[in-house]
Design a protein around this motif. Structure first.
Motif, PDB file in Angstrom:
ATOM      1  N   PRO A   1       0.814  -1.226   0.000  1.00 54.41           N
ATOM      2  CA  PRO A   1       0.000   0.000   0.000  1.00 54.41           C
ATOM      3  C   PRO A   1       0.840   1.264   0.000  1.00 54.41           C
ATOM      4  N   ALA A   2       2.003   1.223   0.666  1.00 54.31           N
ATOM      5  CA  ALA A   2       2.852   2.408   0.753  1.00 54.31           C
ATOM      6  C   ALA A   2       3.315   2.871  -0.618  1.00 54.31           C
ATOM      7  N   VAL A   3       3.486   1.942  -1.539  1.00 57.57           N
ATOM      8  CA  VAL A   3       3.911   2.269  -2.908  1.00 57.57           C
ATOM      9  C   VAL A   3       2.696   2.498  -3.804  1.00 57.57           C
ATOM     10  N   LEU A   4       1.747   1.610  -3.696  1.00 59.21           N
ATOM     11  CA  LEU A   4       0.571   1.635  -4.575  1.00 59.21           C
ATOM     12  C   LEU A   4      -0.251   2.911  -4.406  1.00 59.21           C
ATOM     13  N   LEU A   5      -0.402   3.368  -3.170  1.00 56.15           N
ATOM     14  CA  LEU A   5      -1.299   4.485  -2.885  1.00 56.15           C
ATOM     15  C   LEU A   5      -0.624   5.853  -2.899  1.00 56.15           C
ATOM     16  N   LEU A   6       0.677   5.888  -3.118  1.00 57.15           N
ATOM     17  CA  LEU A   6       1.405   7.151  -3.070  1.00 57.15           C
ATOM     18  C   LEU A   6       0.853   8.206  -4.042  1.00 57.15           C
ATOM     19  N   PRO A   7       0.575   7.870  -5.304  1.00 60.96           N
ATOM     20  CA  PRO A   7       0.034   8.900  -6.207  1.00 60.96           C
ATOM     21  C   PRO A   7      -1.299   9.480  -5.715  1.00 60.96           C
ATOM     22  N   GLU A   8      -2.157   8.625  -5.148  1.00 59.96           N
ATOM     23  CA  GLU A   8      -3.432   9.114  -4.628  1.00 59.96           C
ATOM     24  C   GLU A   8      -3.229   9.986  -3.397  1.00 59.96           C
ATOM     25  N   MET A   9      -2.236   9.662  -2.590  1.00 63.18           N
ATOM     26  CA  MET A   9      -1.922  10.476  -1.426  1.00 63.18           C
ATOM     27  C   MET A   9      -1.435  11.853  -1.857  1.00 63.18           C
ATOM     28  N   GLU A  10      -0.631  11.892  -2.900  1.00 60.69           N
ATOM     29  CA  GLU A  10      -0.145  13.179  -3.418  1.00 60.69           C
ATOM     30  C   GLU A  10      -1.304  14.000  -3.980  1.00 60.69           C
TER      31      GLU A  10
ATOM     32  N   ARG B   1      -3.130  15.426  -1.016  1.00 60.70           N
ATOM     33  CA  ARG B   1      -2.337  16.527  -0.458  1.00 60.70           C
ATOM     34  C   ARG B   1      -2.556  17.820  -1.239  1.00 60.70           C
ATOM     35  N   ASP B   2      -2.592  17.706  -2.564  1.00 58.06           N
ATOM     36  CA  ASP B   2      -2.763  18.889  -3.402  1.00 58.06           C
ATOM     37  C   ASP B   2      -4.156  19.496  -3.249  1.00 58.06           C
ATOM     38  N   ILE B   3      -5.135  18.674  -2.890  1.00 54.35           N
ATOM     39  CA  ILE B   3      -6.507  19.163  -2.722  1.00 54.35           C
ATOM     40  C   ILE B   3      -6.686  19.852  -1.366  1.00 54.35           C
ATOM     41  N   VAL B   4      -6.255  19.180  -0.283  1.00 54.02           N
ATOM     42  CA  VAL B   4      -6.496  19.720   1.066  1.00 54.02           C
ATOM     43  C   VAL B   4      -5.366  20.625   1.541  1.00 54.02           C
TER      44      VAL B   4
ATOM     45  N   LEU C   1      -6.040   6.371   6.592  1.00 58.41           N
ATOM     46  CA  LEU C   1      -5.572   7.504   5.808  1.00 58.41           C
ATOM     47  C   LEU C   1      -5.766   8.760   6.642  1.00 58.41           C
ATOM     48  N   ALA C   2      -4.690   9.497   6.889  1.00 56.77           N
ATOM     49  CA  ALA C   2      -4.776  10.657   7.781  1.00 56.77           C
ATOM     50  C   ALA C   2      -4.283  11.930   7.105  1.00 56.77           C
ATOM     51  N   VAL C   3      -4.939  13.023   7.444  1.00 60.24           N
ATOM     52  CA  VAL C   3      -4.510  14.360   7.044  1.00 60.24           C
ATOM     53  C   VAL C   3      -4.212  15.127   8.319  1.00 60.24           C
ATOM     54  N   SER C   4      -3.023  15.703   8.424  1.00 60.64           N
ATOM     55  CA  SER C   4      -2.641  16.403   9.651  1.00 60.64           C
ATOM     56  C   SER C   4      -2.012  17.750   9.324  1.00 60.64           C
ATOM     57  N   GLY C   5      -2.091  18.651  10.311  1.00 56.98           N
ATOM     58  CA  GLY C   5      -1.529  19.980  10.118  1.00 56.98           C
ATOM     59  C   GLY C   5      -1.626  20.800  11.382  1.00 56.98           C
ATOM     60  N   PRO C   6      -1.223  22.044  11.333  1.00 58.91           N
ATOM     61  CA  PRO C   6      -1.311  22.922  12.499  1.00 58.91           C
ATOM     62  C   PRO C   6      -2.766  23.084  12.935  1.00 58.91           C
ATOM     63  N   ALA C   7      -3.001  23.049  14.248  1.00 55.48           N
ATOM     64  CA  ALA C   7      -4.365  23.125  14.764  1.00 55.48           C
ATOM     65  C   ALA C   7      -5.035  24.456  14.464  1.00 55.48           C
ATOM     66  N   ASN C   8      -4.251  25.513  14.323  1.00 53.20           N
ATOM     67  CA  ASN C   8      -4.863  26.814  14.035  1.00 53.20           C
ATOM     68  C   ASN C   8      -5.325  26.918  12.587  1.00 53.20           C
ATOM     69  N   ARG C   9      -4.882  25.990  11.751  1.00 54.75           N
ATOM     70  CA  ARG C   9      -5.316  25.959  10.356  1.00 54.75           C
ATOM     71  C   ARG C   9      -6.276  24.795  10.112  1.00 54.75           C
ATOM     72  N   LEU C  10      -5.964  23.658  10.690  1.00 57.83           N
ATOM     73  CA  LEU C  10      -6.818  22.478  10.555  1.00 57.83           C
ATOM     74  C   LEU C  10      -7.775  22.447  11.746  1.00 57.83           C
ATOM     75  N   THR C  11      -8.711  23.367  11.749  1.00 56.40           N
ATOM     76  CA  THR C  11      -9.684  23.482  12.823  1.00 56.40           C
ATOM     77  C   THR C  11     -10.752  22.398  12.686  1.00 56.40           C
ATOM     78  N   MET C  12     -11.591  22.244  13.700  1.00 56.62           N
ATOM     79  CA  MET C  12     -12.665  21.258  13.631  1.00 56.62           C
ATOM     80  C   MET C  12     -13.609  21.588  12.480  1.00 56.62           C
ATOM     81  N   GLU C  13     -13.892  22.863  12.294  1.00 52.73           N
ATOM     82  CA  GLU C  13     -14.753  23.275  11.182  1.00 52.73           C
ATOM     83  C   GLU C  13     -14.134  22.894   9.839  1.00 52.73           C
ATOM     84  N   GLN C  14     -12.813  23.113   9.706  1.00 46.48           N
ATOM     85  CA  GLN C  14     -12.127  22.779   8.463  1.00 46.48           C
ATOM     86  C   GLN C  14     -12.105  21.272   8.244  1.00 46.48           C
ATOM     87  N   MET C  15     -11.888  20.507   9.318  1.00 45.47           N
ATOM     88  CA  MET C  15     -11.843  19.050   9.193  1.00 45.47           C
ATOM     89  C   MET C  15     -13.200  18.491   8.778  1.00 45.47           C
TER      90      MET C  15
END
Length: 248
Positions: A85-94, A97-100, A215-229
């Motif tokens: 999965p680490a290899v197969l899913l990399l393009p979808e992960m990228e 990333r570009d969307i969120v 599958l996780a998306v992470s970032g600074p809490a002041n940007r990735l707020t609950m509303e944004q998530m």
């Protein structure tokens, strides 16, 4: 009388323990390796000599420290890309990333821990850097909730028996969050494990509807707020579903 087979197996285990020291370090001295594996320097020196001779470790002449050799990467290259999965899913992960616009990670469960097996870093100047190979506890964080909520019931029961399992209100809060993750199809966390960080995660199921990863998306809490998530949740769940269809 000592069983020669047991001695051989013990030597293999010790050699593997030495290699595992490099999951969170790129260069280590003989003393550092000895301390990490809890073995005498003379024993570690003999094992390292064998690993060097086979190309699994190399010694830097100037620093006298060791690092992983090319043979490790040869083994990694031999992994089937259609099954990993680490290899197969990399393009979808990228793509996600570009969307969120935030860091995207892939976690799998190993016993009562989770391991980050792939990561795509955010392109933003201020971002959360996710290091591949890191082991984290299974009782905290958005990905942990997913890996417990959608796993076999035995996983949760085993976790409850662990000494690391939180007691009192924290336990009830975690159980409620697991129930909520099952209901929503995703889980969130804000500064649960790391100050200033937030994350949202969704399950990846294979075609047999067996949980494969979180599958996780992470970032600074002041940007990735609950509303944004909550706003990003449908995008992340859809991405996880799409990735699941790619896995045999």
């Amino acid at each position: 009388m000592v069983d020669d087979n047991k001695l051989t197996v013990r030597a293999v285990e010790r050699a593997l323990d030495i290699l595992l020291c490099f999951t969170d370090a790129s260069d280590l001295s003989l003393t550092e390796i000895s301390g990490r594996v809890g073995l005498h320097k003379s024993t570690v020196h003999r094992l390292i000599a064998s690993l060097e001779s086979k190309g699994f470790l190399v010694r830097h002449a100037e620093t006298d420290k060791f690092r992983l050799g090319l043979r490790i990467w040869e083994l990694a290259a031999g992994m089937s890309q259609t099954d990993d999965p680490a290899v197969l899913l990399l393009p979808e992960m990228e793509r996600l990333r570009d969307i969120v616009g935030e860091t995207v990670s892939l976690y799998v469960r190993d016993g009562l821990e989770r391991i980050r097996i792939q990561a795509v870093q955010s392109n933003q100047a201020i971002r959360r850097v996710a290091r591949v190979g890191v082991r984290l506890p299974l009782y905290v964080g958005a990905s942990s909730k997913i890996l417990v909520a959608f796993a076999d019931p035995e996983t949760l029961e085993e976790l409850k028996k662990s000494e690391d399992w939180p007691n009192g209100p924290e336990r009830e809060r975690f159980l409620e969050q697991i129930r909520e993750a099952r209901r929503l199809g995703y889980a969130t966390s804000i500064e649960e494990r790391e100050e200033g960080a937030a994350a949202i995660a969704a399950p990846i199921f294979n075609r047999s509807h067996k949980l494969v990863a979180a599958l996780a998306v992470s970032g600074p809490a002041n940007r990735l707020t609950m509303e944004q998530m909550k706003q990003d949740a449908p995008i992340i769940v859809e991405a996880a579903n799409r990735m699941g269809k790619m896995i045999r």
